[in-house]
Design an enzyme around this catalytic site. Structure first.
Site, PDB file in Angstrom:
ATOM      1  N   ASP A 105     -69.456 -27.903  -0.637  1.00 21.98           N
ATOM      2  CA  ASP A 105     -70.630 -28.533  -0.400  1.00 21.98           C
ATOM      3  C   ASP A 105     -70.764 -28.691   0.941  1.00 21.98           C
ATOM      4  O   ASP A 105     -69.802 -29.228   1.444  1.00 21.98           O
ATOM      5  CB  ASP A 105     -70.911 -29.931  -1.312  1.00 21.98           C
ATOM      6  N   SER A 106     -71.741 -28.190   1.639  1.00 20.38           N
ATOM      7  CA  SER A 106     -71.782 -27.973   3.051  1.00 20.38           C
ATOM      8  C   SER A 106     -73.202 -28.311   3.735  1.00 20.38           C
ATOM      9  O   SER A 106     -73.923 -28.488   2.928  1.00 20.38           O
ATOM     10  CB  SER A 106     -71.180 -26.654   3.407  1.00 20.38           C
TER      11      SER A 106
ATOM     12  N   ASN B 207     -74.292 -19.060  -4.041  1.00 20.92           N
ATOM     13  CA  ASN B 207     -74.483 -18.610  -2.727  1.00 20.92           C
ATOM     14  C   ASN B 207     -73.498 -17.530  -2.286  1.00 20.92           C
ATOM     15  O   ASN B 207     -72.414 -17.508  -2.122  1.00 20.92           O
ATOM     16  CB  ASN B 207     -74.388 -19.540  -1.715  1.00 20.92           C
TER      17      ASN B 207
ATOM     18  N   LYS C 260     -71.449 -17.583   0.716  1.00 20.94           N
ATOM     19  CA  LYS C 260     -70.462 -18.562   0.445  1.00 20.94           C
ATOM     20  C   LYS C 260     -69.357 -17.776  -0.211  1.00 20.94           C
ATOM     21  O   LYS C 260     -68.224 -17.552   0.257  1.00 20.94           O
ATOM     22  CB  LYS C 260     -70.740 -19.761  -0.183  1.00 20.94           C
TER      23      LYS C 260
ATOM     24  N   TYR D  16     -78.064 -21.893   8.924  1.00 29.68           N
ATOM     25  CA  TYR D  16     -78.343 -22.269  10.187  1.00 29.68           C
ATOM     26  C   TYR D  16     -77.557 -21.762  11.254  1.00 29.68           C
ATOM     27  O   TYR D  16     -77.510 -22.062  12.434  1.00 29.68           O
ATOM     28  CB  TYR D  16     -78.075 -23.812  10.322  1.00 29.68           C
ATOM     29  N   ASP D  17     -76.686 -20.813  10.932  1.00 31.09           N
ATOM     30  CA  ASP D  17     -75.611 -20.051  11.897  1.00 31.09           C
ATOM     31  C   ASP D  17     -76.448 -19.363  13.161  1.00 31.09           C
ATOM     32  O   ASP D  17     -75.814 -19.619  14.232  1.00 31.09           O
ATOM     33  CB  ASP D  17     -74.955 -18.836  11.213  1.00 31.09           C
TER      34      ASP D  17
ATOM     35  N   ARG E   6     -65.845 -24.304   6.619  1.00 35.03           N
ATOM     36  CA  ARG E   6     -65.545 -23.908   5.182  1.00 35.03           C
ATOM     37  C   ARG E   6     -64.111 -23.410   5.610  1.00 35.03           C
ATOM     38  O   ARG E   6     -63.221 -23.773   4.774  1.00 35.03           O
ATOM     39  CB  ARG E   6     -66.549 -22.681   4.969  1.00 35.03           C
TER      40      ARG E   6
HETATM   41  P1  ITT Z   1     -74.403 -23.554  -4.013  1.00 35.82           P
HETATM   42  O1  ITT Z   1     -74.863 -25.127  -4.224  1.00 35.82           O
HETATM   43  O2  ITT Z   1     -74.366 -22.849  -5.165  1.00 35.82           O
HETATM   44  O3  ITT Z   1     -72.752 -23.585  -3.396  1.00 35.82           O
HETATM   45  P2  ITT Z   1     -76.159 -23.708  -1.693  1.00 35.82           P
HETATM   46  O4  ITT Z   1     -76.574 -22.759  -0.802  1.00 35.82           O
HETATM   47  O5  ITT Z   1     -77.263 -24.537  -2.346  1.00 35.82           O
HETATM   48  O6  ITT Z   1     -75.283 -22.867  -2.873  1.00 35.82           O
HETATM   49  P3  ITT Z   1     -75.253 -26.272  -0.451  1.00 35.82           P
HETATM   50  O7  ITT Z   1     -75.800 -27.300  -1.614  1.00 35.82           O
HETATM   51  O8  ITT Z   1     -73.817 -26.537  -0.097  1.00 35.82           O
HETATM   52  O9  ITT Z   1     -74.871 -24.755  -0.929  1.00 35.82           O
HETATM   53  O10 ITT Z   1     -76.086 -26.257   0.727  1.00 35.82           O
HETATM   54  C1  ITT Z   1     -75.586 -25.900   1.896  1.00 35.82           C
HETATM   55  C2  ITT Z   1     -76.516 -25.580   2.932  1.00 35.82           C
HETATM   56  O11 ITT Z   1     -76.222 -25.698   4.404  1.00 35.82           O
HETATM   57  C3  ITT Z   1     -76.910 -23.953   2.868  1.00 35.82           C
HETATM   58  O12 ITT Z   1     -78.009 -23.355   2.133  1.00 35.82           O
HETATM   59  C4  ITT Z   1     -77.090 -23.696   4.442  1.00 35.82           C
HETATM   60  O13 ITT Z   1     -78.551 -24.105   4.693  1.00 35.82           O
HETATM   61  C5  ITT Z   1     -76.354 -24.608   5.098  1.00 35.82           C
HETATM   62  N1  ITT Z   1     -75.048 -24.197   5.315  1.00 35.82           N
HETATM   63  C6  ITT Z   1     -73.713 -24.437   4.848  1.00 35.82           C
HETATM   64  N2  ITT Z   1     -72.420 -23.962   5.213  1.00 35.82           N
HETATM   65  C7  ITT Z   1     -73.215 -23.226   6.182  1.00 35.82           C
HETATM   66  C8  ITT Z   1     -72.667 -22.200   7.251  1.00 35.82           C
HETATM   67  O14 ITT Z   1     -71.632 -21.746   6.956  1.00 35.82           O
HETATM   68  N3  ITT Z   1     -73.535 -21.562   7.958  1.00 35.82           N
HETATM   69  C9  ITT Z   1     -74.855 -21.653   8.133  1.00 35.82           C
HETATM   70  N4  ITT Z   1     -75.454 -22.650   7.370  1.00 35.82           N
HETATM   71  C10 ITT Z   1     -74.976 -23.288   6.376  1.00 35.82           C
END
Ligand code: ITT
Length: 211
Positions: free
Chosen positions: A75-76, A11, A14, A168-169, A194
């Protein structure tokens, strides 16, 4: 020669945030930071766990094993009280579509947040509390693993606002008045889930990579 640290994420948002959050440590230890985007042959691990820490652990351990380098994963997601903590670990795929190239990712993020808004459209303002949560995991090639968590509390607004950040920001207000997408990168990192999780990880990184 500087030591390499690999960010176990594809991502780009990220990666951008993590590079800023870890910037002072990277400079202090003279680290070379790369991401999973630079290892296209290493397959993504399926996120089969049901906790943020469990999934972050899967991503970090898999990349540390594949590259032989120390790896950190994030993971977030967004946990909404009135939805019983959902989308939670399903945040990236809440509307049903899965991740793909960056353009798809933006469309998917939009579909995810629109679904959330629709699901809680009749929920009054006082019951729209939510939190962004993040698990940070450091996996060392020798098998050692460290985990930390961070969260930021807020509420879900009724219409998306702002263009910074991702996911979702635009619908999350950490304090009344401005959504996370109306914060600068520096402002977001100072208060975000994060930022908190990875600043808590710094002592472990210093200990593991500093010597
Ligand atoms: P990686 O697994 O490759 O790290 P991903 O986007 O699939 O990338 P996640 O599985 O951790 O990552 O999913 C996190 C989702 O949660 C992400 O796609 C966003 O929709 C949301 N999210 C996480 N952090 C966020 C942030 O700082 N602001 C807004 N939305 C966030």
């Amino acid at each position: 020669m500087s030591q390499r640290l690999v960010l176990a994420t594809r991502n780009e948002h990220k990666v951008h945030e993590l590079v800023q959050i870890l910037g002072p440590l990277v400079e202090e230890l003279d680290l070379e930071v790369v991401s999973a985007l630079e290892y296209p042959d290493v397959p993504d691990v399926p996120e089969t766990e049901v906790t943020f820490e469990g999934n972050a652990r899967l991503k970090a351990v898999a990349l540390a094993e594949a590259t032989g380098l120390p790896a950190v994963a994030d993971d977030s997601g967004l946990s909404i009280d009135v939805l019983g903590g959902c989308p939670g670990v399903f945040s990236a795929r809440w509307s049903g579509s899965t991740a793909g190239p960056d353009a798809d990712r933006r469309a998917r993020d939009r579909a995810n947040l629109e679904l959330v808004l629709e699901q809680i459209s009749d929920v009054p303002d006082e019951h729209r509390a939510a939190a962004f949560r993040c698990a940070a995991v450091l996996a060392l090639p020798g098998g050692q693993v460290f985990a930390e968590e961070g969260r930021v509390e807020g509420r879900i607004v009724r219409e998306p606002r702002g263009t910074n950040g991702f996911g979702y920001d635009p619908i999350f207000e950490p304090e009344p008045g401005r959504t996370m997408a109306e914060h600068t990168d520096e402002e977001k990192n100072a208060i975000s889930h994060r930022g908190r999780a990875f600043r808590a990880m710094v002592p472990h990184l210093r200990e593991a990579l500093g010597g």
